[in-house]
Structures are given as C-alpha cells and as structure tokens.
Design a protein around this motif. Structure first.
Motif, PDB file in Angstrom:
ATOM      1  N   GLY A 169     -50.496 -52.311 -48.267  1.00 42.99           N
ATOM      2  CA  GLY A 169     -49.779 -53.520 -47.895  1.00 42.99           C
ATOM      3  C   GLY A 169     -50.217 -54.717 -48.706  1.00 42.99           C
ATOM      4  N   MET A 170     -49.343 -55.700 -48.801  1.00 42.85           N
ATOM      5  CA  MET A 170     -49.652 -56.881 -49.602  1.00 42.85           C
ATOM      6  C   MET A 170     -50.835 -57.661 -49.041  1.00 42.85           C
ATOM      7  N   ASP A 171     -51.149 -57.482 -47.747  1.00 41.32           N
ATOM      8  CA  ASP A 171     -52.309 -58.155 -47.176  1.00 41.32           C
ATOM      9  C   ASP A 171     -53.615 -57.634 -47.770  1.00 41.32           C
ATOM     10  N   GLU A 172     -53.560 -56.455 -48.412  1.00 45.20           N
ATOM     11  CA  GLU A 172     -54.742 -55.875 -49.049  1.00 45.20           C
ATOM     12  C   GLU A 172     -54.812 -56.201 -50.545  1.00 45.20           C
ATOM     13  N   ILE A 173     -53.724 -56.721 -51.096  1.00 45.60           N
ATOM     14  CA  ILE A 173     -53.611 -56.869 -52.550  1.00 45.60           C
ATOM     15  C   ILE A 173     -54.133 -58.192 -53.058  1.00 45.60           C
ATOM     16  N   GLY A 174     -53.785 -59.272 -52.400  1.00 49.11           N
ATOM     17  CA  GLY A 174     -54.161 -60.585 -52.922  1.00 49.11           C
ATOM     18  C   GLY A 174     -53.204 -61.004 -54.023  1.00 49.11           C
ATOM     19  N   ASP A 175     -53.718 -61.253 -55.207  1.00 53.71           N
ATOM     20  CA  ASP A 175     -52.913 -61.728 -56.335  1.00 53.71           C
ATOM     21  C   ASP A 175     -52.311 -60.534 -57.074  1.00 53.71           C
ATOM     22  N   LEU A 176     -51.025 -60.295 -56.868  1.00 51.72           N
ATOM     23  CA  LEU A 176     -50.362 -59.157 -57.511  1.00 51.72           C
ATOM     24  C   LEU A 176     -50.411 -59.280 -59.023  1.00 51.72           C
ATOM     25  N   ASP A 177     -50.245 -60.483 -59.559  1.00 53.21           N
ATOM     26  CA  ASP A 177     -50.229 -60.682 -61.004  1.00 53.21           C
ATOM     27  C   ASP A 177     -51.544 -60.287 -61.671  1.00 53.21           C
ATOM     28  N   ARG A 214     -37.724 -52.639 -45.470  1.00 50.75           N
ATOM     29  CA  ARG A 214     -36.585 -52.819 -44.559  1.00 50.75           C
ATOM     30  C   ARG A 214     -35.285 -52.908 -45.348  1.00 50.75           C
ATOM     31  N   THR A 215     -34.195 -52.538 -44.700  1.00 53.71           N
ATOM     32  CA  THR A 215     -32.894 -52.541 -45.342  1.00 53.71           C
ATOM     33  C   THR A 215     -32.550 -53.957 -45.786  1.00 53.71           C
ATOM     34  N   CYS A 216     -32.115 -54.079 -47.037  1.00 49.35           N
ATOM     35  CA  CYS A 216     -31.855 -55.421 -47.554  1.00 49.35           C
ATOM     36  C   CYS A 216     -30.873 -55.356 -48.716  1.00 49.35           C
ATOM     37  N   GLU A 241     -37.704 -64.169 -51.825  1.00 52.90           N
ATOM     38  CA  GLU A 241     -37.681 -63.376 -50.596  1.00 52.90           C
ATOM     39  C   GLU A 241     -38.275 -61.978 -50.780  1.00 52.90           C
ATOM     40  N   ALA A 242     -38.364 -61.525 -52.034  1.00 54.06           N
ATOM     41  CA  ALA A 242     -38.747 -60.144 -52.314  1.00 54.06           C
ATOM     42  C   ALA A 242     -40.069 -59.713 -51.679  1.00 54.06           C
ATOM     43  N   PRO A 243     -41.135 -60.540 -51.695  1.00 56.14           N
ATOM     44  CA  PRO A 243     -42.390 -60.079 -51.087  1.00 56.14           C
ATOM     45  C   PRO A 243     -42.263 -59.750 -49.610  1.00 56.14           C
ATOM     46  N   HIS A 244     -41.236 -60.289 -48.955  1.00 59.69           N
ATOM     47  CA  HIS A 244     -41.097 -60.106 -47.508  1.00 59.69           C
ATOM     48  C   HIS A 244     -40.286 -58.879 -47.123  1.00 59.69           C
ATOM     49  N   VAL A 245     -39.730 -58.165 -48.101  1.00 58.03           N
ATOM     50  CA  VAL A 245     -38.934 -56.977 -47.770  1.00 58.03           C
ATOM     51  C   VAL A 245     -39.632 -55.686 -48.177  1.00 58.03           C
ATOM     52  N   ILE A 246     -40.832 -55.780 -48.767  1.00 57.40           N
ATOM     53  CA  ILE A 246     -41.525 -54.561 -49.147  1.00 57.40           C
ATOM     54  C   ILE A 246     -42.603 -54.215 -48.123  1.00 57.40           C
ATOM     55  N   ALA A 247     -42.843 -52.905 -47.983  1.00 55.83           N
ATOM     56  CA  ALA A 247     -43.913 -52.434 -47.113  1.00 55.83           C
ATOM     57  C   ALA A 247     -45.249 -52.487 -47.836  1.00 55.83           C
TER      58      ALA A 247
END
Length: 293
Positions: free
Chosen positions: A202-210, A148-150, A157-163
């Motif tokens: 989507g991040m819901d499929e990723i879990g721990d990004l690190d 989304r535009t940001c 806040e960054a995790p909440h603006v990515i698809a």
C-alpha cells in the motif's frame, strides 16, 4: 499495508506482512471473529482491501500481536492472485532507455500494450522460453494495482484509486517484435510472459514514490537501475491515460516502464528489485511443447 499470498494454504490465503512475519488472514478471522475475504483478489474486488488497510492503521499493533504468525523468510509465497484481470504496459518510459533505443514517445501519448491473463505467473514460477521464438528479454517494472472501479481519473486523483504497487517482470520475444513494430502485442503475449508479486504494498508503506529505485537483475547481478523520477510519464499520468480509454477494475495492473531489459536463457534467474520490498525472482526454463485439448 503489505499483503502476500501463502502458497501452502491450498486456495492461497492472503497474509499480512508485519515486520519480519506474516499473519494469515484466515487466522485473523478465526482469532477475532472478523469476516475479511481471505484472498488478495477477494479483498480487492469486494472493496475490503481499503477497509482492511484503515483497520490495520488504527488497530494493527493492538489486534495482531497475539495472532499466530509465520516467519517471513520461511513463508512459501505464491502468486498474489489469478483471474480475468487486465494487465497493461507502457514502453520506453525511462529517459535513458528511450534514448538508447532511439525512441521518442509521442507527447502525452505513451506507447502501450495489453497482456492476456495466460501470461500471468508469480514469484518462483518458471518463465517458459517458447520454442522458435528467438531472443527473449525480461525487464523489471513497478506495477500499479487498481483498488476500485474507476474511469476518467485525473493524475491528481490517481493515487486514491490504487490499492498499492507490485513488482513485475515483463517478458518480450524481441525477434518477433523486430520483424514488424505492429507485432509488439504478439511479442508480449506468450504464456508466462508476465510475473508479479510477491507482495502488494500500500502507498502508506511507500512514502515518496518518485524516489523508488527500480532494478532489472539477472542471476544476482544488477544490470539496469533508475528512479521513478526519471520516467518520461509519471505513474499517475499513465493511470489517468488508461482510465480515459477504459474502465479500470479492482485487480487490474498497469506496468509503468523499465530502466532496461536483459536477454534470458534457460538456467537464468530474472529478478525485479525495488527499494527494500521483497524481490520478485523467476527461474527461466525452455518450454516443453505439449498439446492441451
């Protein structure tokens, strides 16, 4: 949510990956009477990607079970999307690679560059080696896809603006860059020098990004690998950094750095692997010069 683009669908219809199958979004609309945009970029630019993700979380198993699907291994996956989107990258972001290059990125100031839209290709499409450009390298990276535009986004806040994230390959004309450090942008701007796909995850499929393991692979052999936790600048800090300079738009992609780059030659296959996601592979061919008027 995991999205792909089905190449055999003409205009490139989005498909939802569920398990080992792909459900065309056109089929979802036809079966259920929904009106979801049927391309990945359309979903991103209308803001419907987030809505689709929420809808699938709430009703996915219930609503998708009876819709015709395609086995994932048989699906022809094309470029996720084309279009006038911004593609940004950062250099020397993994600690080991930065040490090997004897590069010390400035504190809180990543080395960055922009890649033009003409560099964009998708899975299976050829990386073209420009005539006279000399040594060319490919490097595997995780890309952040803006949802989304940001602007002025904090790291929190960054995790909440990515698809979601996407696998990428970033190519560089190393001899061009070696002539002058100021030629970094030029060395990365040749046609086909940015590949991404085959899926938007989507991040819901990723879990721990690190914990994600990023691998640069050449001809099936893993040449470099490292975890996101080994980055100097975290993905969220990188996104925040770019958002302080410019407005970020849906579909924009930010690469986050590579564990290592490999020299590529005609006949090679360059590859990005990340965890259990679908690998991104591209053949390498010598460019045949032709004039476009």
């Amino acid at each position: 949510m995991r999205l792909v683009t089905l190449a055999e669908s003409g205009q490139g219809s989005a498909g939802i990956v569920t398990g080992d199958r792909v459900i065309p979004l056109t089929g979802v609309n036809e079966s259920l009477g929904t009106t979801w945009p049927t391309t990945v970029l359309g979903l991103l630019r209308t803001g419907e990607a987030a809505a689709l993700s929420g809808w699938l979380r709430e009703r996915g198993g219930e609503v998708l079970s009876g819709i015709p699907s395609i086995p994932l291994e048989q699906a022809q996956l094309g470029p996720l999307y084309h279009g006038a989107v911004n593609v940004w990258g950062v250099g020397a972001n993994f600690r080991e690679k930065a040490a090997n290059m004897a590069v010390v990125p400035p504190e809180m100031e990543p080395i960055c560059f922009l890649k033009p839209a003409s560099t964009m290709i998708g899975p299976g499409q050829a990386i073209l080696l420009p005539d006279g450009a000399g040594r060319i390298t490919a490097e595997a990276e995780i890309g952040l896809v803006i949802g989304r535009t940001c602007k002025h986004v904090s790291p929190e806040e960054a995790p909440h603006v990515i698809a979601g994230i996407v696998l990428t390959l970033d190519m560089t004309a190393q001899d061009v860059h070696a002539r002058n450090p100021r030629f970094l942008g030029r060395s990365k701007s040749y046609d086909t020098f940015f590949s991404f796909g085959p899926e938007l995850v989507g991040m819901d499929e990723i879990g721990d990004l690190d914990a994600l393991d990023v691998q640069t692979v050449l001809n099936g052999s893993v040449r470099y690998r490292s975890c996101v936790s080994d980055m100097i600048y975290s993905p969220w800090l990188i996104l925040s950094y770019f958002s302080r300079m410019m407005t970020l738009y849906p579909g924009d992609i930010i690469m986050t750095g590579t564990p290592g780059s490999v020299d590529i030659q005609e006949g090679d296959t360059a590859e990005c692997r990340v965890g259990t996601l679908i690998p991104l592979r591209n053949p390498v061919v010598q460019e045949r010069i032709r004039t476009i008027l």
